[in-house]
Design an enzyme around this catalytic site. Structure first.
Site, PDB file in Angstrom:
ATOM      1  N   GLU C  64      51.719  80.686   1.923  1.00 26.97           N
ATOM      2  CA  GLU C  64      50.825  81.530   1.121  1.00 26.97           C
ATOM      3  C   GLU C  64      49.385  81.034   1.108  1.00 26.97           C
ATOM      4  O   GLU C  64      48.455  81.835   1.090  1.00 26.97           O
ATOM      5  CB  GLU C  64      51.352  81.652  -0.311  1.00 26.97           C
ATOM      6  CG  GLU C  64      52.575  82.566  -0.462  1.00 26.97           C
ATOM      7  CD  GLU C  64      53.907  81.861  -0.241  1.00 26.97           C
ATOM      8  OE1 GLU C  64      53.903  80.669   0.138  1.00 26.97           O
ATOM      9  OE2 GLU C  64      54.959  82.497  -0.449  1.00 26.97           O
ATOM     10  N   PHE C  90      54.839  83.001  -7.552  1.00 30.35           N
ATOM     11  CA  PHE C  90      54.598  82.015  -6.488  1.00 30.35           C
ATOM     12  C   PHE C  90      53.122  81.637  -6.379  1.00 30.35           C
ATOM     13  O   PHE C  90      52.743  80.887  -5.477  1.00 30.35           O
ATOM     14  CB  PHE C  90      55.052  82.566  -5.121  1.00 30.35           C
ATOM     15  CG  PHE C  90      56.437  83.136  -5.077  1.00 30.35           C
ATOM     16  CD1 PHE C  90      57.409  82.777  -6.005  1.00 30.35           C
ATOM     17  CD2 PHE C  90      56.794  84.048  -4.088  1.00 30.35           C
ATOM     18  CE1 PHE C  90      58.695  83.319  -5.965  1.00 30.35           C
ATOM     19  CE2 PHE C  90      58.072  84.585  -4.032  1.00 30.35           C
ATOM     20  CZ  PHE C  90      59.024  84.224  -4.975  1.00 30.35           C
ATOM     21  N   HIS C 133      60.842  83.945 -11.289  1.00 29.53           N
ATOM     22  CA  HIS C 133      60.743  85.253 -10.622  1.00 29.53           C
ATOM     23  C   HIS C 133      60.600  86.406 -11.610  1.00 29.53           C
ATOM     24  O   HIS C 133      60.940  87.542 -11.267  1.00 29.53           O
ATOM     25  CB  HIS C 133      61.993  85.531  -9.770  1.00 29.53           C
ATOM     26  CG  HIS C 133      62.133  84.694  -8.547  1.00 29.53           C
ATOM     27  ND1 HIS C 133      62.525  83.382  -8.569  1.00 29.53           N
ATOM     28  CD2 HIS C 133      61.931  84.985  -7.237  1.00 29.53           C
ATOM     29  CE1 HIS C 133      62.576  82.911  -7.331  1.00 29.53           C
ATOM     30  NE2 HIS C 133      62.226  83.857  -6.510  1.00 29.53           N
TER      31      HIS C 133
HETATM   32  C1  LIG Z   1      56.705  79.991  -2.297  1.00 28.54           C
HETATM   33  C2  LIG Z   1      57.672  81.098  -2.099  1.00 28.54           C
HETATM   34  N1  LIG Z   1      57.362  82.087  -1.253  1.00 28.54           N
HETATM   35  C3  LIG Z   1      58.215  83.096  -1.042  1.00 28.54           C
HETATM   36  C4  LIG Z   1      59.426  83.146  -1.683  1.00 28.54           C
HETATM   37  C5  LIG Z   1      60.380  84.333  -1.482  1.00 28.54           C
HETATM   38  N2  LIG Z   1      61.509  83.909  -0.681  1.00 28.54           N
HETATM   39  C6  LIG Z   1      62.663  83.507  -1.241  1.00 28.54           C
HETATM   40  S1  LIG Z   1      63.763  82.976  -0.122  1.00 28.54           S
HETATM   41  C7  LIG Z   1      62.705  83.309   1.145  1.00 28.54           C
HETATM   42  C8  LIG Z   1      63.109  83.039   2.554  1.00 28.54           C
HETATM   43  C9  LIG Z   1      63.439  81.618   2.737  1.00 28.54           C
HETATM   44  O1  LIG Z   1      63.811  81.406   4.049  1.00 28.54           O
HETATM   45  P1  LIG Z   1      64.454  80.032   4.455  1.00 28.54           P
HETATM   46  O2  LIG Z   1      63.591  78.922   3.963  1.00 28.54           O
HETATM   47  O3  LIG Z   1      64.687  80.079   5.921  1.00 28.54           O
HETATM   48  O4  LIG Z   1      65.815  79.946   3.665  1.00 28.54           O
HETATM   49  P2  LIG Z   1      67.072  80.925   3.768  1.00 28.54           P
HETATM   50  O5  LIG Z   1      66.869  82.021   2.794  1.00 28.54           O
HETATM   51  O6  LIG Z   1      67.148  81.421   5.153  1.00 28.54           O
HETATM   52  O7  LIG Z   1      68.236  80.088   3.389  1.00 28.54           O
HETATM   53  C10 LIG Z   1      61.505  83.829   0.686  1.00 28.54           C
HETATM   54  C11 LIG Z   1      60.366  84.228   1.532  1.00 28.54           C
HETATM   55  C12 LIG Z   1      59.704  82.115  -2.594  1.00 28.54           C
HETATM   56  N3  LIG Z   1      60.838  82.102  -3.303  1.00 28.54           N
HETATM   57  N4  LIG Z   1      58.831  81.098  -2.767  1.00 28.54           N
END
Ligand SMILES: Cc1ncc(C[n+]2csc(CCOP(=O)(O)OP(=O)(O)O)c2C)c(N)n1
Ligand SMILES: Cc1ncc(C[n+]2csc(CCOP(=O)(O)OP(=O)(O)O)c2C)c(N)n1
Ligand SMILES: [Mg+2]
Ligand SMILES: [Mg+2]
Lengths: 337, 324, 337, 324
Positions: C64, C90, C133
């Site tokens: 971000e 966030f 959230h």
């Molecule tokens: C700082 C932040 N940005 C965006 C999000 C929204 N978000 C939650 S899970 C996610 C994807 C995470 O991907 P990854 O790290 O690969 O983990 P996975 O869900 O695949 O286990 C996002 C973008 C968040 N929770 N926190």
């Protein structure tokens, strides 16, 4: 019994409190940028590196998210870290660790995790350090639940409140104003340099200090505006206006009773603040009055604060934005009309 | 139980938990899916398919070792022996939950086993460094393990924390679970290199990529990294290839996947593969397997029943626990 | 002339406004997490990727600070980026780019740099998404100078305010409440789904909307609390209480005149907010009343807001923290006593 | 003028500026140093000794190319042809300043030459990626160069921005100037590896370390990186070893330096070294050098005089320019 006056600058009062608590509890560690050999850019950690060594007083990389976030894991495992964020203006690079985790983990864990962390940081302008190095911003941190907010106005309070902060089992944000520290190379208000006992002592959070009784009007304020309000009080006494000055000392917890009481006593309230005017400390205090002291107010509440502009660099511009004794005094006079 | 069988059992427990949680979560959410409805409201990120990551690493940890986990936390929590009943009650938002209902699925805290997690991507890294510092300060040889998804490896906290841990030679193991996607965004459209483990070079620490979602390979690499950390030699970075059997969260239509992509993953299910290899090596018999399946199913049902029976918190309890 | 009603959900109203502005101006680009094929987690960018392609609708890594900061450099060079921060919760990972740079560069450059950026983000709770959230937090961004703050309460306003935001030459933060979007999978207030003209239109910032006239008491509010206040208004009408409801629509600029006028008219003010109670929006509105409408207030100002606790996960706990129609109605009744 | 001589002249201009700024800044600040006193209050970070970094890189840039710079910005600004009079007036906080006194020394904005800077460490990286995206979107072959100190390479923004630029193949050049210290903290106590340029590997982009504070070597490496970016081949990372002749800021007692450390640096002053090599190669005569020194001195005095004569802003002007 002899009483000797032991005047200390606020910077020395802070570092003395930390040193005493470090001596008392081996779990107290200090880290941050330039807190080691340099002693902290504003001297809040002076002498600690020499006394406690590099294992307990640790210079960090410029990685505020990591080293502030590290305080979360460290405190959950039993340390009591004191972490310095060099200027509060830099909070934005680490705010997620501060407010989504440090502030909330106790609640989100249903009370099972405690994070005894002191996050100390420098606030304030007045020396042309411009928009990214001159803010106070404590209202932001007071808005999000889970952080105690401490803003001392003088060396005595600074020591006692720091000792309380270190012994508190919650995250405490401790804001020291650069213009009160007594640094020599920075204009500093003499008013802040007061008698400070050598032995450790605590000052409870949530108790405002009545800096000077008065009957005509109350000035409710905090931090570097307290000395200014006190000077205005002295000045206006000669004009026959009796001003009461309330130093809030902590914003969370906030001494609502003291706010209401002074309003009930003087019936006129001026709030003076070095944070931005809107959506902040001055608004909250005014709101408390509108809720709980409305019928006691004989004239509209007034606020003096930074007029919702970034802090400008140029001296005349900056001086215009920060509430001055002249403007405080003029506002009080206008309110007495 | 032999270590491999113990790992197998743990993977089965996690799988059973996630499959049942998918069902429980669906209760009250049909015909129209509504995130707020049913006994378990809110977001639900399940980790079925990713069991080897949690089990292969955490198998080597002690109770005192710290685990910090991301928004998809169940497999890590279960492997770290978080109290299954209280964890489930927390996910149900009940008074007997780990946090009496204040935390929920993304905010599981069990200080007894030094487990925590967070809903913010990349937030698991910094606290692990701090915990490791605490251990080192006290002369303990405990370690901290920070888990995160491959999407999190592009967050600033990843970089700052690895650098800080490396500079401090802190006993931390950073584990990236690469399930190919961050919600809908594929790894190769968000990450400039193929393997995050190559980023270890930026911090002068070992970096290992483990392919194949294979718990034994993971266990081996983890064992080495953990031993290294306990010996005071500093942090390591592991990236582990794995697969996500459910959507990003429950309710995800997964329109962003290529046709057939999910089938490929499911075909490589790590649990039957591991079971077959245990059979082949005669480390496990079919009878033992049946017993394991039965045992873990009972544990999961017990936890769910415990959660269902636990009372809802009193509304005004919302006001407590802001400060200690 | 025939008038056809064209009801649109707020999510569709937002994406329609963006699509129209993208068609109008090739410099308008959209980026953020999952804004492409997925269409935005909350549907604010639905259909845009299909229409404008991956060069103008760009999925970003979870970085971000980098991608919000990129909007600063891009807008300084002539683009007009619309950037999505998936949840406002966030913000702490990117706040430095937002408030020290995006918000301040115009001022710090003495007006020579303009940054036409829309930063849009989801707010609000009510569906058990817990402490990280479910927040609204707009007060934080309203506190720091340099950001316009927009919080629509219905689809009509959402489209018009988005169009204004995109055409504005300043950084605008646009907060859409998840519980107003009409998403199907998320409880959503029907009240927000209203007639939305197909052609582009703008709604000026700084003009509150009077949602329903009244004479006994005013509810001043914003966002998802507007439908709740409106429902309370209907309900209390049957009890003979005439409630005026003011939807502020934007916090910066803030329609101070409308606040003062409604207070002068009804003499009673209840402020309802889904942000944390202290040091925020509700305090600022109360402060304006204490400053500029004190003599018109017949009873103390009251505030309903999140009671300074992180948002809890469990349904009964969360519901307790968010102002409900029942609590709003009860408070109004109590104030009329 | 030949390119090397032009570079030499620019280095001399910067040096003269910084030396004179040190004097001007000291006005009104003795006998007791006070940061708020004198015609130029506030912090003052000077870049004498670091001229080769700015000149070697920016020499290859066009007016339309973007430069984002950190808290120590003068050398970059001057090399990018920021209006010297208005920049100086800004540092004096006067109405004719670039920002009419609102920005100051750490906040110099000159959109005419696409220059900006920031007082926040690590903040120069993200905007450069965005500017590069704008160029690519319009099919222009301009580039963006983000400068920062070696201390900034441990900030999250460094990582996020390099990954984003590499993923987007954006025309950005990231330049780290390694002057060994971040205020009092030595590079080797804050950075886990010796060369930040090795971090390029974490993003699959070229990384070059340039030793010796040598403007020609810097120019060569920069030229390659810039050409690469203009050709659409994506970002590069350069780290340039350099030396800081003054303290971190004026007033810094530098108690953290080893005895003699500063002398070593000063002995390797890049300007006389470069001059001598130009002499040796007969690219510059002693007379020409005298003329250059005189010319740059006049430019600097002119700028300072302009600044001194410019009026102070009206206090209430503080209230304008919050919004466009
Ligand atoms: C700082 C932040 N940005 C965006 C999000 C929204 N978000 C939650 S899970 C996610 C994807 C995470 O991907 P990854 O790290 O690969 O983990 P996975 O869900 O695949 O286990 C996002 C973008 C968040 N929770 N926190
Ligand atoms: C985010 C942030 N953290 C800390 C600071 C305080 N600070 C200003 S300059 C500086 C040191 C920077 O070191 P480096 O990047 O090496 O640049 P140099 O000063 O050596 O040119 C620090 C810590 C800041 N301005 N911003
Ligand atoms: Mg993933
Ligand atoms: Mg440096």
């Amino acid at each position: 019994m002899t009483t000797t006056i032991r005047k200390l600058t606020m910077a020395r009062a802070i570092s003395e409190a930390i040193a005493q608590e470090m001596a008392r509890d081996p779990n107290v560690l200090v880290w941050g940028e330039d807190v080691g050999v340099y002693g902290g850019i504003f001297g809040a950690t002076q002498g600690l590196y020499q006394k406690f060594g590099q294992d307990r007083v640790i210079d960090t990389p410029i990685s505020e998210s990591a080293f502030i976030g590290a305080a979360i894991g460290a405190s959950a495992e039993g340390l009591r870290p004191i972490v310095e964020l060099m200027f509060v203006d830099f909070f934005g690079v680490a705010m997620d660790q501060i407010y989504n985790h440090l502030a909330k983990n106790h609640y989100m864990s249903g009370g099972s995790v405690t994070l005894p962390v002191v996050l100390m940081t420098a606030i304030g302008g007045g020396y042309s350090d411009a928009a990214q190095h001159s803010q106070t911003l404590y209202s932001l941190f007071a808005h999000v639940p889970g952080l105690k907010i401490v803003v001392p106005s003088n060396a005595y309070d600074a020591k006692g409140l720091m000792t309380t902060a270190i012994r508190d089992n919650n995250p405490v944000m401790y804001f020291f104003h650069k213009g009160l520290l007594g640094l020599g190379w920075m204009p500093s208000d003499d008013w802040a340099e007061v008698h400070v006992p050598e032995e450790a002592y605590t000052i409870p959070f949530g108790q405002a200090a009545n800096i000077g009784e008065g009957t005509d009007i109350s000035i409710i304020t905090i931090g570097a505006m307290v000395p200014k309000a006190s000077k205005v009080r002295e000045q206006l006494r000669q004009e026959g206006i009796s001003v009461e000055v309330l130093d809030l000392r902590t914003l969370v917890p906030l001494d609502k009773q003291a706010i209401i009481q002074t309003a009930k006593k003087t019936h006129r309230v001026l709030i003076v603040d070095e944070d931005y005017r809107s959506f902040g400390m001055s608004g909250e205090v005014a709101a408390i009055l509108a809720e709980d002291a409305l019928d006691y107010l004989e004239c509209p509440v007034r606020r003096l604060a930074i007029p919702d502009v970034p802090i400008p660099y140029s001296r005349p511009l900056e001086q215009f934005t920060i509430p001055s004794t002249t403007r405080i005094a003029d506002t009080v006079r206008a309110m007495m009309d | 139980m032999d270590a491999p069988v113990e790992m197998y059992r743990m993977m089965c427990l996690i799988r059973q938990y996630e499959n049942r949680m998918a069902e429980v979560y669906a209760e009250g959410k049909s015909p129209l899916f509504s995130i707020a409805a049913g006994p378990v409201p809110g977001e639900m990120h399940l980790a079925a398919g990713q069991e080897p990551v949690a089990v292969g690493v955490i198998h080597h940890l002690r109770e005192e070792d710290v685990v910090t986990a991301p928004h998809r936390p169940h497999h890590f929590a279960i492997a770290k022996h978080v109290d299954l009943r209280r964890m489930t009650a927390e996910i149900f938002g009940r008074t007997d939950g780990l946090s009496h209902g204040k935390g929920g699925h993304m905010h599981l805290f069990d200080p007894r086993v030094h487990f925590s997690c967070s809903g913010i991507v990349g937030a698991s890294f910094p606290p692990a460094v701090g915990a490791a510092l605490a251990f080192r300060h006290r002369g303990q040889d405990h370690v901290a393990v920070a888990f995160a998804g491959e999407g999190a490896a592009n967050q600033g906290t990843f970089h700052e924390s690895l650098n800080l841990a490396a500079t401090w030679k802190a006993p931390v193991i950073f584990v990236i679970e690469d399930n190919h996607y961050a919600i809908s965004v594929a790894k190769d459209t968000s990450t400039a290199i193929a393997k995050n483990s190559d980023r270890a070079g930026a911090y002068g620490i070992p970096g290992v990529f483990i392919r194949g979602n294979d718990v034994l390979a993971i266990s081996e690499a983890a064992s080495e990294a953990i031993a290294r950390a306990r010996a005071g030699k500093g942090p390591s970075l592991l990236e582990i290839e794995t697969t996500r059997f459910f959507g990003h969260f429950q309710g995800d239509a997964e329109a962003y996947l290529h046709p057939g992509e999910k089938d490929t993953w499911r075909a490589l299910d790590p649990i039957p593969r591991f079971r077959d290899s245990l059979f082949a090596q005669r480390l496990l018999t079919a009878d033992q397997d049946v017993a394991i399946q039965q045992e873990v199913a009972e544990l999961v049902e017990d936890a769910i029943a415990f959660a269902r029976e636990s009372p809802e918190p009193q509304p005004a309890d919302a006001l407590t626990d802001v400060f200690a």
